[in-house]
Design a protein around this motif. Structure first.
Motif, PDB file in Angstrom:
ATOM      1  N   ASP A 111       5.092  -9.157  -0.162  1.00 53.19           N
ATOM      2  CA  ASP A 111       5.094  -8.297  -1.377  1.00 53.19           C
ATOM      3  C   ASP A 111       3.306  -7.955  -1.121  1.00 53.19           C
ATOM      4  N   ILE A 112       2.805  -9.093  -0.626  1.00 51.02           N
ATOM      5  CA  ILE A 112       1.677  -8.381  -0.286  1.00 51.02           C
ATOM      6  C   ILE A 112       1.219  -7.540   1.063  1.00 51.02           C
ATOM      7  N   ALA A 113       1.999  -7.763   1.586  1.00 54.10           N
ATOM      8  CA  ALA A 113       1.860  -6.406   2.405  1.00 54.10           C
ATOM      9  C   ALA A 113       2.971  -5.293   2.692  1.00 54.10           C
ATOM     10  N   THR A 114       3.971  -5.557   2.275  1.00 52.93           N
ATOM     11  CA  THR A 114       4.819  -3.777   1.594  1.00 52.93           C
ATOM     12  C   THR A 114       3.690  -3.924   0.726  1.00 52.93           C
ATOM     13  N   THR A 115       3.082  -3.932  -0.400  1.00 50.60           N
ATOM     14  CA  THR A 115       2.783  -3.704  -1.484  1.00 50.60           C
ATOM     15  C   THR A 115       1.573  -2.393  -0.499  1.00 50.60           C
ATOM     16  N   TYR A 160       8.467   5.648  -8.942  1.00 49.18           N
ATOM     17  CA  TYR A 160       9.252   5.703  -7.179  1.00 49.18           C
ATOM     18  C   TYR A 160       8.156   4.916  -6.498  1.00 49.18           C
ATOM     19  N   GLU A 161       8.770   4.311  -5.432  1.00 43.82           N
ATOM     20  CA  GLU A 161       7.755   4.042  -4.063  1.00 43.82           C
ATOM     21  C   GLU A 161       7.537   5.175  -3.726  1.00 43.82           C
ATOM     22  N   TYR A 162       5.699   4.662  -3.666  1.00 43.24           N
ATOM     23  CA  TYR A 162       5.453   6.146  -3.465  1.00 43.24           C
ATOM     24  C   TYR A 162       4.844   6.210  -1.472  1.00 43.24           C
ATOM     25  N   GLY A 163       4.627   5.126  -1.391  1.00 43.87           N
ATOM     26  CA  GLY A 163       4.491   5.251   0.281  1.00 43.87           C
ATOM     27  C   GLY A 163       3.482   5.237   0.436  1.00 43.87           C
ATOM     28  N   SER A 164       2.582   5.472   1.997  1.00 44.49           N
ATOM     29  CA  SER A 164       1.919   5.290   2.582  1.00 44.49           C
ATOM     30  C   SER A 164      -0.096   5.963   2.234  1.00 44.49           C
TER      31      SER A 164
END
Length: 580
Positions: free
Chosen positions: A415-419, A304-308
């Motif tokens: 992609d770099i920024a959101t990752t 899952y996309e795990y966030g902050s």
């Protein structure tokens, strides 16, 4: 031949004779071919048939391995059981059985407390000399059936997999079911992953028999050697697991979530202390579960996309690359334009000039993205792979999955920024726990470890903690851990621990990506809290995740209270020291 060119009778007689000779020769040739096929090509098949007709074989059940916790609690063990068989040797009895079949099946289904279809669906009326009707009944059921003296119905010795603690550890253990032809088969969890070791090798004893089927005493036995299954000792603690599972169930129900997961690990060794998923199930009665998704251990499956929770790792990467210091100032003007995309903070707030520790305090997306862009795609990809993102941990759970991490040359700036703040990147809860444990262990990541020992009467394998290597310097890791501690104690909900315990943690709230289209659901989130204590000498690291809570969308209001309840309940079991 006459004048008209017509053949005479003697000539015709010679041709008929040739045909007869040819047919005889062809027949002889076919006999030779058939003999060749029987004696050479089909030798093994006929030899096996002859052996079966002239020998008695008694299967020797091997002892399958037992699964233990590190504190000696039995999680899975073989127990005596019986199979119900149909065995009728003569035509009269077979005819009588078929006449009374419906009555017999009704009585058996009543005793076994199952639907009659479970007995009749795969039953073959043409195989009545020997056929297994139902497996794994109890002694009480066996005695009741034998009292009925049903024609052709017998009980034969067998073994049954028993899970003494019911649903406790269910997602770690898995269960033993059957394969497509009725043989025992480990499914999910440790049972599924280690089934080849656990099941051992069944043996048998063979002896020649006479035409009446009786053993010939003067003939020797031929033994097919069996091998005992291997026992497995896990790293988990049963007392802590029991507390965690109860609190997790209460937490998921209270937040009206779809599911929840908890992982507790020793960051110094990689040993899993506890791993829980809710909803759970009882492996003793696995067949009662209609939704097969319940069997999956979501701590190791369903990336899952795990966030902050990613932000501390992004800061560590930038510092390790020499692109960031702990006193660096990031100017957050409320948005960050990258090509045709614009990044905002989760609350659309403008935080102004902030330091790295304040980036964690405010969970600032803009500054996290700024740090990530300094690192760059190639370096960030290298760090992520070293942290275990995109690779299976190989922990020993059958259904473990991993996420896809595309090659750095395919990354765009967005992609770099959101990752950098945990979107557009995914991992399983275990993968991310392992990644963050690097900061809890002074920059060195240990291989996640669930199994301590595998052994039987022939061998013993002891698994020792293994380092995957140093990723960050101890100095940088400890600095980032202190930043996390600072951010933790700026929260009012964590104030009760200030001055009492040293805790480093981070919340993460992430939208759920659509599975059948691009973009994200507007009404679904995953919330995560990960923390370790003490901040610079961690005894444990714990990740708690709730999937799609309906009571709220922010991690600090949904999953953080559950993390705190679990910490309060197990901190003494883990030996977490108070601040002196």
């Amino acid at each position: 031949m006459n004048k008209k060119g017509v053949a005479t009778k003697p000539k015709l007689h010679i041709r008929a004779k040739d045909v007869v000779v040819g047919l005889i020769s062809f027949g002889f040739f076919m006999i030779v071919i058939q003999l060749f096929r029987w004696q050479i090509l089909d030798f093994q098949r006929f030899n096996n048939l002859a052996t079966a007709q002239l020998s008695l074989q008694q299967d020797v059940f091997t002892k399958r391995g037992t699964i233990y916790t590190q504190d000696g609690v039995i999680l899975a063990v073989d127990s005596p059981a019986w199979n119900i068989i149909v065995s009728l040797s003569n035509a009269v009895d077979q005819k009588l059985f078929l006449k009374k079949k419906a009555e017999i099946m009704t009585e058996l289904s009543r005793i076994l407390d199952i639907k009659q279809e479970e007995l009749t669906t795969n039953f073959d009326d043409k195989v009545l000399t020997y056929q297994v009707l139902y497996r794994g009944i109890t002694k009480r059921q066996k005695d009741m059936i034998e009292e009925k003296k049903l024609i052709g119905i017998y009980a034969e010795d067998s073994i049954k997999r028993l899970y003494p603690n019911g649903d406790l550890f269910s997602h770690l253990i898995g269960y033993v079911g059957t394969d497509s032809i009725g043989r025992p088969q480990g499914n999910y969890g440790v049972e599924g992953f280690f089934w080849g070791d656990i099941k051992g090798k069944e043996g048998a004893s063979q002896q020649e028999k006479d035409l009446s089927g009786k053993a010939i005493i003067s003939k020797e036995y031929k033994n097919i050697q069996y091998r005992e299954g291997k026992n497995i000792v896990l790293t988990v603690n049963s007392g802590i697991q029991k507390k965690v599972e109860k609190l997790l169930e209460d937490g998921v129900r209270g937040q009206k979530g779809d599911s929840g997961s908890v992982i507790i690990m020793n960051p110094k060794t990689g040993e899993i202390i506890s791993m829980a998923t809710y909803p759970d199930y009882d492996p003793n009665e696995f067949w009662k579960i209609k939704d097969v998704g319940i069997f999956r251990n979501k701590s190791v499956s369903g990336p899952y996309e795990y966030g902050s929770v990613q932000k501390p790792l992004t800061i560590a990467m930038a510092m390790q690359e020499g692109k960031l210091t702990e006193d660096d100032i990031c100017n957050d003007v409320g948005k960050l334009k990258i090509e045709d995309k614009t990044i905002y903070n989760f609350d659309y707030h403008r935080y102004g000039k902030v330091t790295p520790k304040e980036t964690l305090q405010y969970s600032d997306n803009i500054c996290a993205a700024t740090y990530g862009l300094r690192v760059g795609a190639t370096a960030m990809y290298t760090y992520l792979t070293k942290l275990g993102i995109g690779y299976s941990t190989g922990i020993g759970i059958h259904e473990e999955e991993t996420s896809y991490l595309k090659a750095p040359e395919k990354w765009l700036k967005i992609d770099i920024a959101t990752t950098s703040f945990g979107q557009a990147i995914s991992a399983t809860p275990l993968q991310f726990t392992s990644a963050m444990s690097t900061l809890a262990n002074h920059g060195e990541r240990m291989q996640p470890m669930l199994v301590k020992k595998i052994y039987n009467n022939e061998e013993e394998i002891v698994i020792k903690p293994t380092s995957t290597g140093r990723i960050f310097s101890a100095e940088i890791s400890d600095k980032v851990a202190k930043m996390m501690e600072y951010a933790t104690f700026t929260r009012l909900d964590m104030a009760k621990y200030k001055g009492v315990y040293s805790i480093a943690g981070k919340t993460g709230t992430a939208q759920v990506a659509k599975s059948d289209a691009s973009g994200y659901y507007e009404d679904r989130v995953n919330v995560t809290y990960i923390g370790f204590a003490p901040a610079t000498d961690a005894r444990f690291i714990m990740l708690v995740k709730i999937e799609n809570p309906q009571s709220g969308t922010l991690a600090n209001l949904t999953v953080l209270p559950l993390w705190m309840k679990i910490f309060d309940t197990i901190k003494d079991d883990l030996g977490v020291p108070r601040i002196k």
